[in-house]
Scaffold this motif. Structure first.
Motif: not given
Length: 125
Positions: A9-12, A16-23, A112-115, A117-125
Motif C-alpha cells: 500500500f501507499v499511505p492515504a 481537513a480544513n478549519g470548517k470541519g470538512q475533510r477528504v 491538517t493532515l492525518t493518516l 488507518k484501519d478502523k480496528q486501530s480506532n485511529a482513523d479520524a
C-alpha cells in the motif's frame, strides 16, 4: 534496495480544513502501461480500494498534477472542490517525484493532515 513486490500500500491521508470538512487523498506518480495508457501501480490500486473501505467513500476524484502548475493554487482547488462531494477520495497523479513532494508540502501548509488507518486501530479520524 527497494522491492516493489513488498510494497502493498501507499499511505492515504485525510486533509481537513478549519470548517470541519475533510477528504481522504492519495498521491501517486503518473505512470503508463506498455500500450502507453495511464496505469496505476498495484500498491496505489490496493490503497484506493483499502481507503474506500476504511473511509466509506464511494468514488475517486482524479487530479492530474503537472510540473508547470502553480501547486499553491491548483492543489487547494482540487481538495476544496472534493470536500463538497459526498463520498469522494482524491487521487493526485503527479508528473514527477519532485512535484509529488512539493504537493505534500502545499498540503501540509494548507490543511491538517492525518493518516488514514484501519478502523480496528480506532485511529482513523
Amino acid at each position: 534496495m527497494f522491492n516493489e513486490e513488498e510494497m502493498k500500500f501507499v499511505p492515504a491521508y485525510y486533509a481537513a480544513n478549519g470548517k470541519g470538512q475533510r477528504v481522504p487523498f492519495i498521491v501517486s506518480l503518473m505512470m503508463v502501461d506498455d500500450k502507453n495508457k495511464a496505469a496505476l501501480p498495484p500498491a496505489v490500486s490496493a490503497s484506493i480500494d483499502r481507503t474506500l473501505i476504511i473511509t466509506g467513500t464511494e468514488g475517486v476524484a482524479l487530479a492530474n498534477i503537472y510540473n508547470v502548475e502553480p501547486l499553491d493554487l491548483v492543489v487547494p482547488a482540487h481538495i476544496d472542490r472534493s470536500m463538497k462531494i459526498d463520498g469522494a477520495l482524491v487521487l493526485f497523479r503527479c508528473q514527477s517525484p519532485e512535484t509529488a513532494e512539493n504537493l505534500m508540502v502545499v498540503m501540509n501548509e494548507a490543511y491538517t493532515l492525518t493518516l488514514v488507518k484501519d478502523k480496528q486501530s480506532n485511529a482513523d479520524a
